[in-house]
Design a protein around this motif. Structure first.
Motif, short mmCIF file in Angstrom:
data_model
loop_
_atom_site.label_atom_id
_atom_site.label_comp_id
_atom_site.label_asym_id
_atom_site.label_seq_id
_atom_site.Cartn_x
_atom_site.Cartn_y
_atom_site.Cartn_z
N ALA A 183 0.83 -1.21 0.00
CA ALA A 183 0.00 0.00 0.00
C ALA A 183 0.86 1.26 0.00
O ALA A 183 0.57 2.23 -0.72
N ALA A 184 1.92 1.25 0.81
CA ALA A 184 2.81 2.42 0.87
C ALA A 184 3.47 2.65 -0.48
O ALA A 184 3.60 3.79 -0.94
N LEU A 185 3.88 1.57 -1.14
CA LEU A 185 4.51 1.70 -2.45
C LEU A 185 3.55 2.27 -3.49
O LEU A 185 3.90 3.17 -4.26
N ALA A 186 2.33 1.76 -3.52
CA ALA A 186 1.35 2.26 -4.48
C ALA A 186 1.08 3.75 -4.26
O ALA A 186 0.99 4.53 -5.21
N SER A 187 0.97 4.16 -2.99
CA SER A 187 0.68 5.54 -2.68
C SER A 187 1.84 6.47 -3.03
O SER A 187 1.67 7.46 -3.73
N LEU A 237 -0.69 8.70 6.30
CA LEU A 237 -1.79 8.98 5.38
C LEU A 237 -2.02 10.49 5.25
O LEU A 237 -2.19 11.01 4.14
N LEU A 238 -1.99 11.18 6.38
CA LEU A 238 -2.17 12.63 6.37
C LEU A 238 -1.07 13.32 5.56
O LEU A 238 -1.34 14.24 4.77
N GLY A 239 0.17 12.85 5.72
CA GLY A 239 1.26 13.42 4.95
C GLY A 239 1.11 13.23 3.46
O GLY A 239 1.50 14.10 2.66
N CYS A 240 0.53 12.09 3.06
CA CYS A 240 0.32 11.83 1.63
C CYS A 240 -0.67 12.81 1.01
O CYS A 240 -0.65 13.01 -0.22
N ILE A 241 -1.53 13.40 1.81
CA ILE A 241 -2.46 14.41 1.31
C ILE A 241 -1.84 15.80 1.39
O ILE A 241 -1.90 16.58 0.43
N ASP A 301 7.49 11.48 5.15
CA ASP A 301 8.78 10.80 5.13
C ASP A 301 9.19 10.26 6.49
O ASP A 301 9.72 9.15 6.59
N ILE A 302 8.97 11.04 7.53
CA ILE A 302 9.36 10.58 8.87
C ILE A 302 8.51 9.38 9.28
O ILE A 302 9.03 8.37 9.80
N SER A 303 7.23 9.45 9.02
CA SER A 303 6.33 8.35 9.41
C SER A 303 6.66 7.07 8.66
O SER A 303 6.84 6.00 9.27
N VAL A 304 6.77 7.15 7.35
CA VAL A 304 7.01 5.93 6.58
C VAL A 304 8.43 5.42 6.81
O VAL A 304 8.67 4.21 6.84
N GLY A 305 9.39 6.33 7.03
CA GLY A 305 10.76 5.89 7.31
C GLY A 305 10.84 5.11 8.60
O GLY A 305 11.54 4.08 8.68
N SER A 335 -5.85 -0.38 3.49
CA SER A 335 -4.69 -1.11 4.00
C SER A 335 -4.61 -1.05 5.53
O SER A 335 -5.30 -0.25 6.16
N PRO A 336 -3.73 -1.88 6.13
CA PRO A 336 -3.54 -1.82 7.60
C PRO A 336 -2.96 -0.50 8.08
O PRO A 336 -3.03 -0.20 9.27
N ILE A 337 -2.37 0.29 7.18
CA ILE A 337 -1.72 1.54 7.58
C ILE A 337 -2.72 2.49 8.24
O ILE A 337 -2.40 3.17 9.21
N ARG A 338 -3.93 2.51 7.73
CA ARG A 338 -4.94 3.43 8.26
C ARG A 338 -5.22 3.18 9.74
O ARG A 338 -5.60 4.09 10.47
N ARG A 339 -4.99 1.94 10.21
CA ARG A 339 -5.29 1.58 11.61
C ARG A 339 -4.02 1.38 12.45
O ARG A 339 -4.12 0.98 13.60
N MET A 340 -2.86 1.65 11.88
CA MET A 340 -1.60 1.39 12.58
C MET A 340 -1.31 2.50 13.59
O MET A 340 -0.98 3.62 13.23
N LYS A 341 -1.41 2.19 14.87
CA LYS A 341 -1.21 3.18 15.92
C LYS A 341 0.26 3.30 16.34
O LYS A 341 0.74 4.39 16.67
N THR A 342 0.99 2.18 16.36
CA THR A 342 2.39 2.18 16.79
C THR A 342 3.24 1.48 15.74
O THR A 342 2.72 0.84 14.82
#
Length: 412
Positions: free
Chosen positions: A221-225, A287-291, A329-333, A397-404
Motif C-alpha cells: 500500500a505504501a509503495l502504491a501511494s 496517510l495525512l502526509g500523503c495528502i 517521510d518521517i512516518s514511513v521511514g 490497508s492496515p496503515i490506516r489503523r496502525m497506531k504504533t
C-alpha cells in the motif's frame, strides 16, 4: 530542548552532523542544476523533462541488483564515503566546463545520471547504517532529526543557492554541493558503528526484496501511494522552475528566497510528526502526509496578479508541501525501519526504489511531453490533482489503523 540522540555521545551524532551539511548542499544543487539548464543552456520543457528523468533513471535500471550487492557488501560505510567523493568530483566538472565554454546539455545529463547512481548506492547503504546507530525505540526521533536537517536545508539551501546563482552564476553555485559531499565523507570517516552482518546467501538475492514488498500489505500500500505521488510530483517538478521563472517572471534570487522561506513548513513538520504520530497513530500520520504534501502545490499554477500576491502564493505552496512531506517521510521511514529485517534492507530498498523512484523519470518525461503539448500551466494543474489522489491506496490497508510501529515483519 536538545534531543537525546544529539546530547549523547555516539556515532549517530557525528553521522547526523555530516548529513546536515550534505543535505544543505543538495538543496543548492536542486535550484542550481535546473537554472544551469534554463539560463546557460536555454533548455525547453522537453529538455527539462529529460534532465529530471536522468536523475531518477538509475533506480529503475539498477535498483534491484544494486540492493542485492549492497546487502552482500560488508562495509557499507566505506561505500557511502566513496559515493560522497565521487559525487563531489562529478559536480565539480560542471563549473570547470562552463568556465572553458565547453558545457553541453549532454554533459549535464551525464552528470545528473551518474550522480543519481551514486546517490542510490549511498541511500541504500544509509538505511543500514541508520539502524546501526539508533536503537529501535528511538527510530522516530532519529528519523525526525535527519528529516529536520532536510527541512532546514529546504529553508537555507534554495535561498543561498538562488543568491549564489545571482551573484556567481548557476554552474559556480554547484561548488557548494561538491564541498558538502566532502563534509559528509569526513563525518562518515570519523565513525565506525557495528554494521549488521552482510547477507551470505546468493540464490534468489535479487528477487528477495520484491517478494518481501509484495508479501507485506503495509509495503504494498505504501509503495502504491508514494509511487503515485512521485510519478505526478516529478511531472510537476520537471516544469515548475521553468514556469516560475518564465511565466511568473520571478528572478532566481527571489525564487531561492521564496522556496527557502516556504520550507519553514518542513521544519515544523519535523517537529510535530513524533507527537502527531503518538496522538493519531503512526499510520494515520503517514496517510495525512500523503495528502498534505501534494495538495498545496496547486497554488503555483493558480498564482497570478501583482508580484506580492504571486510570491505569497508561492510561499504558501512551499510551506504546505514542506509540512506534508516531512510528516510523510518521517512516518514511513520509521515504519520501514521497524518492519524490514536487517539482512533484507538494501534489497527491499532496491525493490521499492525500482517502482517508487523508477516512476520518477517516467513522470519527468510525462511532464515535459505534456508541457510541450498542452502548455506548462495546464500540465501543472493536471499532474498535481493526480498526485493528491495517491492517498486513496492507503484507505483499505492496515496503515490506516496502525497506531504504533510494527514489531516485526509478521505485522506487515
Amino acid at each position: 530542548m536538545i534531543p537525546g540522540l544529539v546530547r549523547q555521545p555516539g556515532p549517530f551524532r557525528v553521522y547526523w552532523a555530516g548529513q546536515t551539511i550534505s543535505l544543505f548542499g543538495d538543496q543548492v544543487s536542486l535550484i542550481a542544476l535546473p537554472l544551469v539548464a534554463v539560463l546557460v543552456l536555454h533548455a525547453g520543457p522537453a529538455e527539462m523533462g529529460y534532465l529530471v528523468a536522468a536523475a531518477w533513471l538509475p533506480s529503475l535500471l539498477f535498483g534491484l541488483h544494486a540492493g542485492a550487492w549492497v546487502d552482500r557488501y560488508r562495509r557499507r560505510r566505506l561505500l557511502m564515503i566513496a559515493a560522497d567523493i565521487g559525487r563531489a568530483l562529478l559536480l565539480a566538472t560542471v563549473p570547470v566546463a562552463a568556465a572553458l565554454h565547453a558545457l553541453t546539455f549532454v554533459q549535464l545529463l551525464a552528470v545528473v545520471f551518474i550522480n543519481g547512481t551514486l546517490s542510490m548506492l549511498f541511500n541504500m547503504s544509509a538505511q543500514i547504517l541508520f539502524v546501526s546507530t539508533v536503537p529501535k525505540e528511538r527510530y522516530v526521533e532519529g528519523m525526525s532529526l535527519l528529516n529536520g536537517s532536510r527541512a532546514f536545508s529546504f529553508v537555507s539551501g534554495p535561498t543561498v543557492g538562488g543568491l549564489l546563482v545571482q551573484a556567481l552564476s548557476a554552474p559556480v553555485a554547484l561548488v557548494a554541493d561538491a564541498i558538502s559531499f566532502i563534509g559528509s565523507a569526513v563525518s562518515l570517516a570519523m565513525i565506525a558503528p557495528a554494521e549488521p552482518a552482510a547477507e551470505s546467501e546468493r540464490r534468489g538475492q535479487v528477487l528477495a526484496g520484491i517478494r518481501f514488498v509484495l508479501g507485506a500489505p503495509v509495503m504494498r500500500a505504501a509503495l502504491a501511494s508514494t509511487a503515485t505521488i512521485n510519478l505526478f510530483n516529478l511531472a510537476y517538478g520537471a516544469l515548475v522552475v521553468l514556469y516560475i521563472v518564465r511565466s511568473l517572471h520571478v528572478p532566481p534570487s527571489t525564487l531561492g528566497l521564496v522556496l527557502g522561506s516556504g520550507a519553514v513548513g518542513g521544519l515544523i513538520g519535523s517537529l510535530i510528526t513524533a507527537p502527531l504520530g503518538r496522538r493519531i497513530g503512526i499510520g494515520p500520520a503517514f496517510l495525512l502526509g500523503c495528502i498534505l504534501f501534494p495538495a498545496p502545490l496547486l497554488l503555483v499554477p493558480l498564482a497570478g496578479g501583482p508580484m506580492p500576491v504571486v510570491l505569497a502564493l508561492l510561499f504558501l505552496s512551499q510551506f504546505g508541501a514542506g509540512l506534508g512531506v516531512m510528516i510523510l517521510d518521517i512516518s514511513v521511514g520509521a515504519i520501514f525501519a521497524a518492519l524490514i529485517p536487517d539482512q533484507l534492507r538494501a534489497r527491499v530498498a532496491g525493490a521499492y526504489s525500482v517502482v517508487n523512484y523508477g516512476v520518477r523519470p517516467v513522470g519527468a518525461l510525462l511532464g515535459g511531453a505534456l508541457g510541450a503539448a498542452i502548455g506548462t500551466r495546464p500540465t501543472l494543474l493536471l499532474v498535481t490533482i493526480a498526485a493528491i489522489a495517491g492517498f486513496l491506496w492507503l484507505l483499505p490497508s492496515p496503515i490506516r489503523r496502525m497506531k504504533t510501529l510494527p514489531d516485526s515483519a509478521k505485522m506487515a
